[in-house]
Write an enzyme that holds these catalytic residues in place. Structure first.
Site, PDB file in Angstrom:
ATOM      1  N   ARG A 152       0.839  -1.188   0.000  1.00 29.56           N
ATOM      2  CA  ARG A 152       0.000   0.000   0.000  1.00 29.56           C
ATOM      3  C   ARG A 152       0.879   1.244   0.000  1.00 29.56           C
ATOM      4  O   ARG A 152       2.060   1.175   0.349  1.00 29.56           O
ATOM      5  CB  ARG A 152      -0.918  -0.002   1.224  1.00 29.56           C
ATOM      6  CG  ARG A 152      -0.234  -0.393   2.526  1.00 29.56           C
ATOM      7  CD  ARG A 152      -1.238  -0.680   3.603  1.00 29.56           C
ATOM      8  NE  ARG A 152      -1.862   0.533   4.080  1.00 29.56           N
ATOM      9  CZ  ARG A 152      -1.340   1.365   4.988  1.00 29.56           C
ATOM     10  NH1 ARG A 152      -0.172   1.115   5.529  1.00 29.56           N
ATOM     11  NH2 ARG A 152      -1.976   2.443   5.362  1.00 29.56           N
ATOM     12  N   ARG A 171      -3.109  10.380   3.120  1.00 27.52           N
ATOM     13  CA  ARG A 171      -4.009  10.865   4.174  1.00 27.52           C
ATOM     14  C   ARG A 171      -4.816  12.036   3.636  1.00 27.52           C
ATOM     15  O   ARG A 171      -4.221  12.997   3.143  1.00 27.52           O
ATOM     16  CB  ARG A 171      -3.204  11.319   5.381  1.00 27.52           C
ATOM     17  CG  ARG A 171      -2.472  10.185   6.048  1.00 27.52           C
ATOM     18  CD  ARG A 171      -1.810  10.701   7.305  1.00 27.52           C
ATOM     19  NE  ARG A 171      -0.907   9.697   7.842  1.00 27.52           N
ATOM     20  CZ  ARG A 171       0.093   9.954   8.671  1.00 27.52           C
ATOM     21  NH1 ARG A 171       0.309  11.207   9.061  1.00 27.52           N
ATOM     22  NH2 ARG A 171       0.861   8.993   9.105  1.00 27.52           N
ATOM     23  N   ARG A 230      19.853  -4.917   1.601  1.00 29.28           N
ATOM     24  CA  ARG A 230      20.282  -3.583   1.181  1.00 29.28           C
ATOM     25  C   ARG A 230      21.059  -2.966   2.336  1.00 29.28           C
ATOM     26  O   ARG A 230      20.813  -3.277   3.493  1.00 29.28           O
ATOM     27  CB  ARG A 230      19.080  -2.695   0.855  1.00 29.28           C
ATOM     28  CG  ARG A 230      18.474  -3.018  -0.489  1.00 29.28           C
ATOM     29  CD  ARG A 230      17.469  -1.963  -0.917  1.00 29.28           C
ATOM     30  NE  ARG A 230      16.375  -1.827  -0.004  1.00 29.28           N
ATOM     31  CZ  ARG A 230      16.039  -0.701   0.612  1.00 29.28           C
ATOM     32  NH1 ARG A 230      16.735   0.412   0.428  1.00 29.28           N
ATOM     33  NH2 ARG A 230      15.008  -0.653   1.429  1.00 29.28           N
ATOM     34  N   ARG A 277      18.232  10.840   1.536  1.00 26.59           N
ATOM     35  CA  ARG A 277      17.769  11.794   2.546  1.00 26.59           C
ATOM     36  C   ARG A 277      18.947  12.445   3.270  1.00 26.59           C
ATOM     37  O   ARG A 277      20.073  11.952   3.190  1.00 26.59           O
ATOM     38  CB  ARG A 277      16.850  11.169   3.592  1.00 26.59           C
ATOM     39  CG  ARG A 277      16.817   9.673   3.660  1.00 26.59           C
ATOM     40  CD  ARG A 277      15.797   9.197   4.676  1.00 26.59           C
ATOM     41  NE  ARG A 277      16.286   7.976   5.309  1.00 26.59           N
ATOM     42  CZ  ARG A 277      15.673   7.359   6.303  1.00 26.59           C
ATOM     43  NH1 ARG A 277      14.562   7.860   6.805  1.00 26.59           N
ATOM     44  NH2 ARG A 277      16.171   6.252   6.809  1.00 26.59           N
ATOM     45  N   GLU A 298      22.337  10.227   3.272  1.00 28.10           N
ATOM     46  CA  GLU A 298      22.158   8.774   3.256  1.00 28.10           C
ATOM     47  C   GLU A 298      22.058   8.274   1.812  1.00 28.10           C
ATOM     48  O   GLU A 298      21.275   8.798   1.023  1.00 28.10           O
ATOM     49  CB  GLU A 298      20.881   8.438   4.029  1.00 28.10           C
ATOM     50  CG  GLU A 298      20.563   6.979   4.083  1.00 28.10           C
ATOM     51  CD  GLU A 298      19.299   6.699   4.904  1.00 28.10           C
ATOM     52  OE1 GLU A 298      19.181   7.184   6.046  1.00 28.10           O
ATOM     53  OE2 GLU A 298      18.423   6.000   4.376  1.00 28.10           O
ATOM     54  N   TYR A 352      12.773  -7.345   8.753  1.00 27.59           N
ATOM     55  CA  TYR A 352      12.927  -5.993   9.273  1.00 27.59           C
ATOM     56  C   TYR A 352      12.079  -5.874  10.536  1.00 27.59           C
ATOM     57  O   TYR A 352      10.884  -6.145  10.507  1.00 27.59           O
ATOM     58  CB  TYR A 352      12.490  -4.915   8.255  1.00 27.59           C
ATOM     59  CG  TYR A 352      12.654  -3.562   8.887  1.00 27.59           C
ATOM     60  CD1 TYR A 352      13.899  -2.944   8.940  1.00 27.59           C
ATOM     61  CD2 TYR A 352      11.586  -2.956   9.539  1.00 27.59           C
ATOM     62  CE1 TYR A 352      14.075  -1.739   9.602  1.00 27.59           C
ATOM     63  CE2 TYR A 352      11.760  -1.747  10.209  1.00 27.59           C
ATOM     64  CZ  TYR A 352      13.013  -1.159  10.226  1.00 27.59           C
ATOM     65  OH  TYR A 352      13.187   0.026  10.905  1.00 27.59           O
ATOM     66  N   ASP A 398      11.176  -3.185  13.730  1.00 24.03           N
ATOM     67  CA  ASP A 398      11.367  -1.937  14.449  1.00 24.03           C
ATOM     68  C   ASP A 398      11.813  -2.277  15.873  1.00 24.03           C
ATOM     69  O   ASP A 398      11.639  -3.416  16.332  1.00 24.03           O
ATOM     70  CB  ASP A 398      10.061  -1.138  14.476  1.00 24.03           C
ATOM     71  CG  ASP A 398       9.968  -0.174  13.297  1.00 24.03           C
ATOM     72  OD1 ASP A 398      11.025   0.307  12.837  1.00 24.03           O
ATOM     73  OD2 ASP A 398       8.847   0.091  12.840  1.00 24.03           O
TER      74      ASP A 398
HETATM   75  P1  FDA Z   1      20.849  -5.415  15.755  1.00 23.18           P
HETATM   76  O1  FDA Z   1      21.296  -5.464  14.342  1.00 23.18           O
HETATM   77  O2  FDA Z   1      20.620  -4.115  16.371  1.00 23.18           O
HETATM   78  O3  FDA Z   1      21.924  -6.186  16.656  1.00 23.18           O
HETATM   79  C1  FDA Z   1      22.574  -7.360  16.252  1.00 23.18           C
HETATM   80  C2  FDA Z   1      23.965  -7.373  16.867  1.00 23.18           C
HETATM   81  O4  FDA Z   1      24.569  -8.640  16.624  1.00 23.18           O
HETATM   82  C3  FDA Z   1      24.885  -6.322  16.279  1.00 23.18           C
HETATM   83  O5  FDA Z   1      25.397  -5.503  17.307  1.00 23.18           O
HETATM   84  C4  FDA Z   1      25.994  -7.160  15.617  1.00 23.18           C
HETATM   85  O6  FDA Z   1      27.276  -6.555  15.718  1.00 23.18           O
HETATM   86  C5  FDA Z   1      25.947  -8.429  16.426  1.00 23.18           C
HETATM   87  N1  FDA Z   1      26.509  -9.579  15.709  1.00 23.18           N
HETATM   88  C6  FDA Z   1      26.207  -9.999  14.452  1.00 23.18           C
HETATM   89  N2  FDA Z   1      26.975 -11.059  14.133  1.00 23.18           N
HETATM   90  C7  FDA Z   1      27.775 -11.325  15.195  1.00 23.18           C
HETATM   91  C8  FDA Z   1      28.798 -12.282  15.448  1.00 23.18           C
HETATM   92  N3  FDA Z   1      29.160 -13.189  14.521  1.00 23.18           N
HETATM   93  N4  FDA Z   1      29.429 -12.271  16.644  1.00 23.18           N
HETATM   94  C9  FDA Z   1      29.096 -11.330  17.579  1.00 23.18           C
HETATM   95  N5  FDA Z   1      28.133 -10.399  17.388  1.00 23.18           N
HETATM   96  C10 FDA Z   1      27.483 -10.380  16.204  1.00 23.18           C
HETATM   97  N6  FDA Z   1      13.603   0.882  14.489  1.00 23.18           N
HETATM   98  C11 FDA Z   1      12.697   1.745  15.032  1.00 23.18           C
HETATM   99  O7  FDA Z   1      11.898   1.347  15.886  1.00 23.18           O
HETATM  100  N7  FDA Z   1      12.694   3.060  14.623  1.00 23.18           N
HETATM  101  C12 FDA Z   1      13.550   3.543  13.705  1.00 23.18           C
HETATM  102  O8  FDA Z   1      13.514   4.718  13.367  1.00 23.18           O
HETATM  103  C13 FDA Z   1      14.499   2.629  13.124  1.00 23.18           C
HETATM  104  N8  FDA Z   1      15.387   3.061  12.192  1.00 23.18           N
HETATM  105  C14 FDA Z   1      16.236   2.156  11.599  1.00 23.18           C
HETATM  106  C15 FDA Z   1      17.108   2.595  10.602  1.00 23.18           C
HETATM  107  C16 FDA Z   1      17.959   1.680   9.987  1.00 23.18           C
HETATM  108  C17 FDA Z   1      18.879   2.159   8.907  1.00 23.18           C
HETATM  109  C18 FDA Z   1      17.931   0.314  10.357  1.00 23.18           C
HETATM  110  C19 FDA Z   1      18.807  -0.695   9.687  1.00 23.18           C
HETATM  111  C20 FDA Z   1      17.097  -0.101  11.369  1.00 23.18           C
HETATM  112  C21 FDA Z   1      16.234   0.809  11.989  1.00 23.18           C
HETATM  113  N9  FDA Z   1      15.394   0.400  13.012  1.00 23.18           N
HETATM  114  C22 FDA Z   1      14.493   1.289  13.557  1.00 23.18           C
HETATM  115  C23 FDA Z   1      15.378  -1.002  13.459  1.00 23.18           C
HETATM  116  C24 FDA Z   1      16.289  -1.262  14.663  1.00 23.18           C
HETATM  117  O9  FDA Z   1      17.613  -0.968  14.344  1.00 23.18           O
HETATM  118  C25 FDA Z   1      16.095  -2.749  15.041  1.00 23.18           C
HETATM  119  O10 FDA Z   1      14.823  -2.939  15.558  1.00 23.18           O
HETATM  120  C26 FDA Z   1      17.069  -3.230  16.056  1.00 23.18           C
HETATM  121  O11 FDA Z   1      18.357  -3.024  15.550  1.00 23.18           O
HETATM  122  C27 FDA Z   1      16.837  -4.711  16.257  1.00 23.18           C
HETATM  123  O12 FDA Z   1      17.733  -5.191  17.163  1.00 23.18           O
HETATM  124  P2  FDA Z   1      18.463  -6.582  16.941  1.00 23.18           P
HETATM  125  O13 FDA Z   1      19.035  -6.904  18.269  1.00 23.18           O
HETATM  126  O14 FDA Z   1      17.554  -7.566  16.327  1.00 23.18           O
HETATM  127  O15 FDA Z   1      19.575  -6.344  15.826  1.00 23.18           O
END
Ligand code: FDA
Length: 378
Positions: free
Chosen positions: A172, A176, A255, A286, A311, A359, A361
């Site tokens: 979608r 608004r 990506r 952006r 970005e 993905y 949040d």
């Molecule tokens: P996350 O990726 O944060 O953590 C995973 C960790 O595992 C990392 O620190 C990594 O280094 C570690 N790791 C990976 N492999 C490993 C290995 N082999 N050994 C040791 N460590 C390892 N959400 C929201 O609510 N509002 C927002 O505005 C945004 N904006 C946003 C922008 C962008 C560009 C992205 C990519 C994401 C967002 N998010 C967001 C989402 C938010 O970042 C997401 O919800 C959290 O990162 C999720 O947390 P995780 O713990 O799942 O992963």
């Protein structure tokens, strides 16, 4: 040690905090040199302005359990996120709303008139049978708005023209028919008052939690590596699922984003936190201006300098930070094969954005970690 957590993002930290609160001894490892995963932020050294290193993070949720939980570690400001976009040198509010429509068509349509106009412009394609993202987008919002606000922006995000992208990429496109340009519709929204890192440090400030940074799970020279840990104790793994299985089922596509950060010698560069650039003539998608995330810090932030980040979006290679799952049919087939492989891994629990190839949040990552703790690990 009772539990090993790989990854100190919000998923791993939530499980760690819950486990320690229940009396378990936890080790959290992360290959980066800081905790917090992608939500990490830090003060830019020259200006002291808090910068989100991995892209802008805005906290929002309608989940009362998550809201109560996060408020144990931080208070939130009253920040409300709004986004604007620059098209052909004119700035419009997003998401597309009555203000955007009236400004774009230089009109004063009522909600009903605007609804009728967009419906007639959208009649060119049926979104249900659209053969491409382009056709679906036109079928949802009409060609003029699509060409101005969606076409080039999407092409920059995907490095692919929307006519070559599958229709399923979008389900979608919200329009608004009011002047409400609040970006999120959630019950609660705000930014942690003293920053993301202070919030997340409080989550692991517990004598039963040991955090080891710059420690990669696949590095066999360190004691908490995969070979040594699996089968010896429960492991919560929040790294990339394909990497865990040594890419045996093929590489999942992501990506990534590149950020070009600058300190500018002006007090205010763009008057708002996020400005999109809708046109192909501007290579970035952006520009973030971080001081606007915290207007309440005006007395602490410099008045003659500001920090911005442009970005850029592109497909990730194995060496890049994986940000958004591409999720092609081929990726989904690979993911199913990884889910099969996970079943035979003894006491390894895959979670988070990278571990589930989804993905999420922040509030979703926290909710999903609380579920894993309550329903599986506790
Ligand atoms: P996350 O990726 O944060 O953590 C995973 C960790 O595992 C990392 O620190 C990594 O280094 C570690 N790791 C990976 N492999 C490993 C290995 N082999 N050994 C040791 N460590 C390892 N959400 C929201 O609510 N509002 C927002 O505005 C945004 N904006 C946003 C922008 C962008 C560009 C992205 C990519 C994401 C967002 N998010 C967001 C989402 C938010 O970042 C997401 O919800 C959290 O990162 C999720 O947390 P995780 O713990 O799942 O992963």
């Amino acid at each position: 040690m009772d539990l090993l957590i790989v990854g100190s993002g919000l998923f791993g930290l939530t499980v760690a905090e819950r486990a320690a609160a229940a009396g378990r001894r936890v080790t959290v490892i992360d290959r980066r040199d800081h905790i917090g995963g992608n939500a990490y932020s830090e003060a830019e050294p020259e200006t002291g302005i808090e910068v989100h290193r991995y892209g802008a993070h805005l906290f929002h949720t309608s989940n009362a359990t998550v809201w109560e939980y996060v408020n144990r570690f931080t208070e939130f400001t009253s920040y409300v996120h709004r986004v604007y976009t620059n098209h052909a040198g004119v700035v419009y509010p997003l998401p597309i709303n009555l203000g955007t429509i009236n400004q774009f068509f230089a009109a004063a349509y009522s909600p009903e008139q605007a609804r009728r106009l967009i419906a007639s412009q959208a009649s060119e394609y049926d979104p249900k049978t659209a053969a491409s993202l382009e056709e679906r987008a036109i079928g949802l919002i009409g060609r003029p708005l699509y060409e101005a606000f969606i076409r080039d922006y999407t092409a920059k995000q995907w490095q692919t023209h929307p006519r070559e992208l599958p229709a399923e990429v979008i389900s979608r496109l919200p329009v608004r028919y009011t002047y409400d340009n609040r970006y999120f519709n959630d019950t609660w929204e705000g930014l942690p008052v003293d920053g993301y890192t202070a919030w997340m440090e409080r989550m692991v400030d517990h004598p039963l939690i040991d955090v080891r940074l710059s420690t990669d799970f696949f590095d066999e020279t360190q004691p908490w590596n995969k070979r040594a840990a699996i089968g010896q104790l429960p492991v919560v793994y929040t790294g990339a699922v394909d990497r865990y299985f040594d890419y045996e089922g093929g590489e999942l596509s992501w990506r990534t984003l590149d950020f070009e950060q600058d300190v500018l010698s002006v007090g205010d560069h763009q008057g708002t936190s996020v400005m999109n650039y809708a046109d192909a003539s501007v290579p970035y998608t952006r520009v973030h201006e971080f001081k606007h995330f915290h207007p309440e810090r005006a007395d602490r932030y410099p008045t003659d300098r500001t920090v911005i980040a442009r970005e850029y979006s592109r497909f990730a290679s194995r060496e890049d930070e994986p940000y958004y799952p591409v999720n092609t049919p081929d990726d989904r087939a690979k993911l199913l094969s990884y889910r099969e492989m996970q079943r035979v891994e003894k006491d390894v629990h895959f979670g988070g954005r990278l571990g589930t190839y989804q993905y999420l949040d922040m509030h979703m990552a926290i909710a999903s970690a609380l579920n894993m703790w309550n329903n599986v690990l506790a």
